[in-house]
Design a protein around this motif. Structure first.
Motif, PDB file in Angstrom:
ATOM      1  N   GLN B 538      11.331  14.887  -3.283  1.00 16.82           N
ATOM      2  CA  GLN B 538      10.200  14.501  -2.755  1.00 16.82           C
ATOM      3  C   GLN B 538       9.622  13.273  -3.690  1.00 16.82           C
ATOM      4  N   THR B 539       9.944  13.368  -5.160  1.00 12.05           N
ATOM      5  CA  THR B 539       9.613  12.085  -5.934  1.00 12.05           C
ATOM      6  C   THR B 539      10.222  10.749  -5.525  1.00 12.05           C
ATOM      7  N   LEU B 540      11.551  11.147  -5.105  1.00  9.99           N
ATOM      8  CA  LEU B 540      12.258   9.927  -4.496  1.00  9.99           C
ATOM      9  C   LEU B 540      11.530   9.325  -3.254  1.00  9.99           C
ATOM     10  N   GLN B 541      11.167  10.448  -2.565  1.00 14.98           N
ATOM     11  CA  GLN B 541      10.619   9.827  -1.341  1.00 14.98           C
ATOM     12  C   GLN B 541       9.380   9.177  -1.431  1.00 14.98           C
ATOM     13  N   ASN B 542       8.540   9.816  -2.151  1.00 11.71           N
ATOM     14  CA  ASN B 542       7.200   9.166  -2.510  1.00 11.71           C
ATOM     15  C   ASN B 542       7.470   7.794  -3.008  1.00 11.71           C
ATOM     16  N   LYS B 544       9.442   5.862  -2.175  1.00 12.71           N
ATOM     17  CA  LYS B 544      10.084   4.948  -0.994  1.00 12.71           C
ATOM     18  C   LYS B 544      11.449   4.707  -1.336  1.00 12.71           C
ATOM     19  N   LEU B 545      12.070   5.022  -2.335  1.00 13.62           N
ATOM     20  CA  LEU B 545      13.588   4.734  -2.663  1.00 13.62           C
ATOM     21  C   LEU B 545      14.487   5.702  -1.651  1.00 13.62           C
ATOM     22  N   LEU B 546      14.012   6.753  -1.219  1.00 15.92           N
ATOM     23  CA  LEU B 546      14.595   7.387  -0.507  1.00 15.92           C
ATOM     24  C   LEU B 546      14.009   7.782   1.109  1.00 15.92           C
ATOM     25  N   ALA B 547      14.683   7.391   2.002  1.00 16.80           N
ATOM     26  CA  ALA B 547      14.167   7.615   3.386  1.00 16.80           C
ATOM     27  C   ALA B 547      14.174   9.156   3.771  1.00 16.80           C
ATOM     28  N   ASP B 548      13.253   9.350   4.828  1.00 12.43           N
ATOM     29  CA  ASP B 548      13.403  10.749   5.158  1.00 12.43           C
ATOM     30  C   ASP B 548      14.620  11.247   5.748  1.00 12.43           C
ATOM     31  N   SER B 549      15.516  10.428   6.297  1.00 10.87           N
ATOM     32  CA  SER B 549      16.759  10.810   6.713  1.00 10.87           C
ATOM     33  C   SER B 549      17.684   9.924   5.688  1.00 10.87           C
ATOM     34  N   TYR B 550      18.876  10.508   5.223  1.00  8.63           N
ATOM     35  CA  TYR B 550      19.499  10.136   4.136  1.00  8.63           C
ATOM     36  C   TYR B 550      20.984  10.653   4.030  1.00  8.63           C
ATOM     37  N   SER B 551      22.068  10.011   3.720  1.00 14.62           N
ATOM     38  CA  SER B 551      23.358  10.491   3.520  1.00 14.62           C
ATOM     39  C   SER B 551      23.309  10.718   1.957  1.00 14.62           C
ATOM     40  N   PRO B 552      24.285  11.629   1.437  1.00 14.99           N
ATOM     41  CA  PRO B 552      24.624  11.833  -0.050  1.00 14.99           C
ATOM     42  C   PRO B 552      24.586  10.434  -0.865  1.00 14.99           C
ATOM     43  N   ASP B 561      18.589   4.101  -8.528  1.00 17.12           N
ATOM     44  CA  ASP B 561      17.231   2.937  -8.412  1.00 17.12           C
ATOM     45  C   ASP B 561      16.200   3.482  -9.365  1.00 17.12           C
ATOM     46  N   TYR B 562      15.896   4.622  -8.997  1.00 13.98           N
ATOM     47  CA  TYR B 562      14.725   5.338  -9.650  1.00 13.98           C
ATOM     48  C   TYR B 562      14.815   5.095 -11.108  1.00 13.98           C
TER      49      TYR B 562
END
Lengths: 289, 742, 168
Positions: B538-542, B544-552, B561-562
């Protein structure tokens, strides 16, 4: 490791002669050390009182199995593994092979030796009852020479043996006539589990039958007295009898007088006596099967 | 539900290290300048220390010597009741009680020195059995020898006796049992006033040790660090005891200024450390003519040994399980843990439940016979169902179906056919055969409000390699913690199994996620692993470094990046008790456990009437444990537990003399070998549990409960003998046969 | 040599043998357990102590191809011997078929008996490439495991036979 290791010596004599000279140099001071399966356990527990040993493990003079028409002769360092893998032993002396296969597990059988088992003189050892039934003889060697004695009677009291302090057990001889085809053999060790248990009772019996009668019988038991017991009176009253209720009762009556089981941390005197009698009955009934 | 890792036989995370011998256990580690430590123990069960004498043969000036006077903080092992000293001061209360510590670089000389310390102790009258303690002729602890007692009441059992068609009574006993992890207890400590205390060791619960060392040294918590090293088995035996040995090594390290290692040899480990509590259970049961339970009155006593340690909680679990998976309107259970002058008994897989369940499942057979029903028919009429209540009045909210488990177990074991065939053949056979079963349940997690008080926390952090590392204090002790946590996190995050790491439990680095006990690691802590992992995402998604849909790969990149941007990424999750759980500690009533595992075990035995040896020939274990996370490991837990149960029943006899275990060697305390264990056939029924990760419930302790009663029920079936005490050795079986024929 | 004199004075001996195929000079008291010498002198800590009396098999090693309990072998008796420990079973990164099978079937749990158990299983398959269930039980009877109940270990041995069956 609870022993104070610097206090222990373990020499490595180059030959049997050198070993015997060491033994003779100060009788009682040096003791032989074979596969270590008993002595190392005592050492680890801080209970090995004697301090000076010499290893005989590497002495090839004490190894090997020889066959003649009359005897099988086993070097004292014959391991339990070697003993069981010998064809003649398996065919003619199965009780000894079973005893060997039920002593510890494979790693112990690779190090435990027949001579060591005899010299350790534990009343709970698995091979002595079979050796007695087979009429085994021991060769004792010393710098003075060699002599053969009967194994029966070798253990005189708890951990006491009929040998001089400068002597070493070098060979064990089994008369092949003692185990011919006309002998029925019965061996049973009762331990707390199926593998690598110390016996609570060990029973070896053999009998020769003719005309439905017992011509001759031999019975020996372990863990039911301070030494392995040869139940000669029990065996002798069987002579000339048929297997029936009276015979079994009479034999059991004799056996009660010949064994003196005790309570210890592995079992009770009561259990040992009862099961000894049950095994005797089963042995006798097995002659009919 | 489609899953990628939950329900899959993922290989053990640390498997490769273990099969190659590269895994590092505590005795595989050394430190420069390290000393070896040894413990001088009381030879007598109870007495006053008069004098400690040192044999002048030993160069004592080379030794570090620690006594009670050297303790910098409080001289007790902080746990529940702080009654157990690290080192006995004036009084000793059990044989093998630690009195003095020694350290030296030469471990052989150390043993000489240990033998050269003479303790002069004036003996006081000891109490050795729970019966003697219960009679209170000699008071050895507190005012009445009672560490703890419980009363569970449901309905009014006093009203049922008059109207009962049958009243059946029975008494049942169980003996001590040694955990016999193959790796003995061991630790290494470094301790000094500047850096504080650090202990590495073999243990289940780093934070228990942490808590104990804070008191022992009177240091702030950040000055104490406890690290679990690879642990060679625990089974409860490394739940509380490591606090003792860790304290000892730390005291020696503190005084000597050098690292100190203490490794017990097998003899010391068996003689001095905890074992399963011996017990006595008395049952009085009222039933109707048609076999309905009306009332159960149960008196359950456990022998706690000389100090309180964990006896109160062992007693609690044993008490709650004492009435089993049956629906009975009126129940009273009285229980107490009493003191004796033997080394304290402690945690061991099952934790009191194997004792009370043994009694119950033997007793249920007796009641069935009194009523004239088969054991299975009698149980069928009384099994608890959804909406009914347990002894603590806990309403069962799961769709439990014990009868289905019975049918499945009977089918797998060929129970009915065998019973018929054996009955026919036994007449003339020297070796009698029989089948028997036990039906039982086991609660997962801490009892009652325990989990609420624990407030366990689990963390998940992103690593510079873009992986996720789980931060938890729960230890891998063979049961599969590392693997299960990785499966749960990988599933929750949609990552690869290899992308999940599990941190070494180190109190300087992981939060307190509670102890590794009570079948709680998967069900309770695993759920926190899942939520900590999700919160990290959730933190990564908040951010914006990770999209809702992602690969490993996307996930790894987002982690890196974070970290580049913010330095670190850690998320934590804390336990919240499900709202419907309601427990009253005062009345001992309500929801004792969040969930139960349910089981039916069938044993087939043979009894040789020549030697009175009983053997288990076949074993079937059927259980409902929620969703199985890893079928290989779950089956491994069941098989291992059943094997320990077989040992408990037929092999493992602690021989006591004067309050000491005298068969404290593997040669004389017999556990089953490969040649002694029958085929163990394991079957799982799976009903997902809503509060467990992926639907899982706890299973670690469950398999310890069923073997003993199933085996004795089978022996009864084979021989007609009612045997109500374990361990059942051939010597006792012989006596029972004689009694029968007398 | 001053070092030798020092050893003589201390009662220690030097024994020559090979360990995992390499020549080794082991020094210690003549009664020192091979187990301790391997672990302390050579840092081969994969060999474990479980009981110190030849009962549990955690310390199993091979001497001249035979499996033994290294806790029961005094240093003096390994003069000239070929010793193989768990560290000599896998070749570099290539695990032995038994080790692979232990990982696959769940034959290892806490892992402390595992090195000894692997040694016993390797030794069993060396002697008998197609063991029956009772051969497996007998072959491993000297190795105690408290975690697994042995079922997964039996499975591992069977699986290893299947995997390596062609090669044998």
């Amino acid at each position: 490791m609870r022993a104070y290791l610097p206090a222990y010596e373990l020499q490595r004599p180059a030959s049997l002669d050198e070993a015997l000279r060491l033994l003779a140099s100060a009788p009682g001071e040096w003791r032989p050390f074979a596969g270590g399966t008993d002595l190392m356990v005592l050492l680890e527990a801080g209970k090995l009182e004697h301090r000076k040993f010499f290893s005989i493990w590497h002495l090839d003079e004490l190894r090997g199995i020889e066959e003649t028409i009359e005897h099988i002769t086993l070097g004292a360092l014959t391991t339990y593994t070697e003993l069981q893998s010998n064809e003649t032993m398996r065919r003619e002396f199965p009780m000894l092979c079973v005893a060997a296969s039920e002593t510890g597990a494979i790693a112990i059988q690779n190090r435990g030796t027949l001579g060591g088992n005899i010299a350790n003189a534990s009343p709970a050892a698995d091979s002595p009852p079979a050796l007695i039934v087979y009429g085994a003889e021991l060769e004792l060697v010393s710098a003075r020479g060699a002599r053969w004695i009967a194994y029966e009677g070798f253990h005189t009291a708890y951990k006491q043996m009929r040998m001089e302090p400068d002597e070493l057990i070098s060979r064990i001889r089994l008369p092949r006539a003692s185990a011919g085809d006309n002998w029925k053999q019965y061996y049973r060790k009762v331990g707390t589990r199926k593998a690598q248990a110390i016996s609570k009772i060990c029973f070896a019996g053999a009998a020769r039958l003719g005309d439905g009668q017992i011509e001759e019988a031999r019975i020996s038991m372990g863990s039911v007295a301070p030494t392995v017991v040869s139940c000669t009176k029990t065996a002798s009253i069987l002579r000339g009898r048929r297997v029936n209720k009276e015979t079994i009762g009479a034999a059991q009556g004799e056996m009660k007088k010949e064994i003196v089981p005790i309570d210890d941390l592995r079992s009770t005197a009561d259990y040992r006596l009862q099961v000894s009698l049950n095994l005797l009955e089963d042995f006798l009934l097995s002659l009919e099967r | 539900m489609q899953t990628r890792f939950i329900g899959k036989p993922m290989p053990r995370k640390e498997g490769r290290e273990k099969v190659t011998g590269r895994a590092r256990y505590i005795d595989d580690i050394t430190m420069p300048g390290m000393l070896f430590g040894a413990t001088v123990r009381s030879p007598v069960p109870r007495g006053r220390i008069k004098e400690i004498r040192f044999d002048p043969q030993i160069p004592w000036d080379e030794f570090t010597i620690v006594t009670a006077q050297d303790v910098p903080g409080s001289n007790y092992v902080a746990l529940i009741v702080n009654d157990q000293p690290y080192l006995a001061d004036r009084l000793v209360n059990h044989a093998e009680e630690p009195v003095l510590l020694l350290a030296h670089t030469d471990k052989y000389l150390l043993e000489e020195a240990r033998r050269a310390v003479r303790l002069e102790i004036e003996p006081l009258p000891p109490v050795f059995t729970l019966d003697e303690s219960d009679e209170k002729k000699e008071i050895i602890w507190g005012e009445d020898n009672v560490f703890k007692s419980f009363l569970v009441e449901k309905g009014n059992v006093d009203d049922v006796w008059a109207g009962a068609d049958f009243i059946v009574e029975g008494e049942y006993r169980t003996g001590a049992q040694e955990q016999l992890y193959i790796e003995t207890n061991g630790v290494i400590a470094v301790a000094n006033p500047e850096e504080g205390v650090t202990v590495w060791g073999s243990m289940q619960c780093p934070y228990y040790v942490h808590k104990a060392l804070i008191k022992l040294f009177n240091l702030p918590e950040d000055k104490i660090r406890v690290v679990q090293t690879e642990t060679g088995g625990g089974f409860g035996g490394k739940e509380e005891y490591p606090s003792m040995i860790a304290g000892h090594a730390a005291l020696l390290a503190w005084k000597s200024g050098k690292p100190v290692k203490i490794i017990y040899d097998r003899a010391e480990d068996m003689a001095a450390t905890t074992k399963r509590h011996p017990s006595r259970t008395r049952h009085r049961t009222a039933v109707t003519r048609d076999g309905r339970l009306l009332g159960m009155e149960i008196d359950f006593v456990v022998d706690g040994g000389a100090y309180a340690t964990l006896s109160a909680v062992v007693l609690s679990r044993g008490t709650i399980h004492a009435a089993g998976p049956y629906n009975c309107p009126n129940v009273r259970i009285r229980s107490r843990a009493v003191a004796t002058n033997v080394p304290p008994h402690g945690a061991f897989r099952g934790f009191g439940a194997p004792q009370s369940i043994f009694a119950l499942e033997r007793h249920m057979n007796k009641v069935a016979r009194a009523v004239g029903l088969s054991p299975e028919e009698f149980r069928r009429r009384n099994f608890i169902r959804e909406g009914e209540t347990t002894a603590t009045s806990q309403v069962i909210r799961e769709a439990v179906d014990m009868q289905r488990l019975v049918e499945r177990a009977f089918e797998l074991s060929d129970y009915r056919d065998k019973q018929e065939r054996f009955a026919r053949e036994n007449e003339s056979a020297r070796v009698k055969r029989g089948v028997g079963f036990a039906s039982f349940m086991h609660g997962a997690g801490f009892t009652g409000s325990g989990e609420k008080y624990l407030q366990s926390i689990v963390g998940a952090e992103a690593t510079p390699e873009g992986r996720v590392r789980i931060l938890a204090a729960n230890t891998e002790i063979g049961q599969g913690t590392n693997t299960i946590f990785a499966q749960i996190a990988a599933e929750a995050l949609g990552l690869d199994f290899e992308q999940i790491e599990v941190a070494q439990p180190d109190t300087a680095n992981v939060p307190n996620s509670g102890p590794t006990v009570a079948s709680r690691t998967t069900m309770i802590v695993g759920k926190l692993v899942e939520s900590a992992a999700l919160s990290l995402r959730q933190t990564l998604q908040n951010s914006k470094l990770l999209a809702d849909s992602y690969s490993p790969e996307d996930f790894s990149r987002a982690c890196r990046d974070y970290l580049a941007k913010y330095g670190q990424l850690k998320s934590f999750s804390q336990y919240k008790q499900p709202a419907e759980i309601d427990w009253d500690d005062e009345k001992y009533r309500g929801d004792a456990y969040g969930a139960f595992a349910w089981a039916v075990y069938v044993a087939e035995v043979s009894v040789d009437t020549l030697t009175f040896e009983a053997r288990v020939e076949d074993f079937v274990a059927v259980q409902e444990v929620g969703r199985v996370i890893n079928p290989t490991m779950a089956a491994g837990q069941i098989e291992g537990g059943v094997a320990q149960g077989i040992g408990y029943t037929l092999f493992e006899n602690v021989v006591w003399r004067g309050g000491r275990m005298i068969n404290n060697q593997m040669t004389n305390y017999i556990i089953p070998t490969t040649a002694d264990i029958p085929p163990i056939r394991v079957h799982f029924e799976e009903m997902p549990y809503e509060h467990g990760p992926g639907g899982a419930k706890g299973i670690g302790e469950l398999p310890m409960d069923g073997a003993a009663p199933a085996i004795l029920n089978a022996i009864e079936n084979a021989t007609g003998l009612e045997l109500n005490q374990i361990p059942l050795m051939p010597e006792q079986l012989m006596e029972a046969f004689r009694g029968e024929h007398a | 040599m001053p070092e030798a004199t020092e050893k003589e004075r201390s009662g220690k001996v030097v024994v020559r043998c090979t360990v995992n195929g390499r020549d080794a000079e082991l020094s210690g008291f003549p009664m020192a357990r091979l187990l301790d010498v391997l672990r302390e002198e050579l840092k081969l800590t994969g060999t474990k102590e479980g009981c110190g009396e030849g009962e549990c098999g955690a310390c199993s090693v091979f001497i001249n191809g035979k499996i033994v309990n290294s806790c029961l072998v005094p240093l003096m008796q390994v003069e000239g011997a070929r010793v193989v420990t768990i560290e000599g079973i896998a070749s570099d990164e290539q695990l032995n078929a038994i080790q692979e099978a232990f990982i696959e079937t769940g034959g290892a749990q806490c892992g402390i008996c595992t090195p000894g158990m692997v040694m016993a299983a390797v030794n069993l398959l060396d002697r008998n490439s197609e063991p029956t269930e009772s051969d497996i039980r007998a072959g491993l009877a000297g190795n105690l495991c408290r975690c697994t109940g042995y079922m997964k270990i039996f499975e591992a041995v069977v699986r290893a036979c299947q995997h390596s069956g062609v090669k044998r």
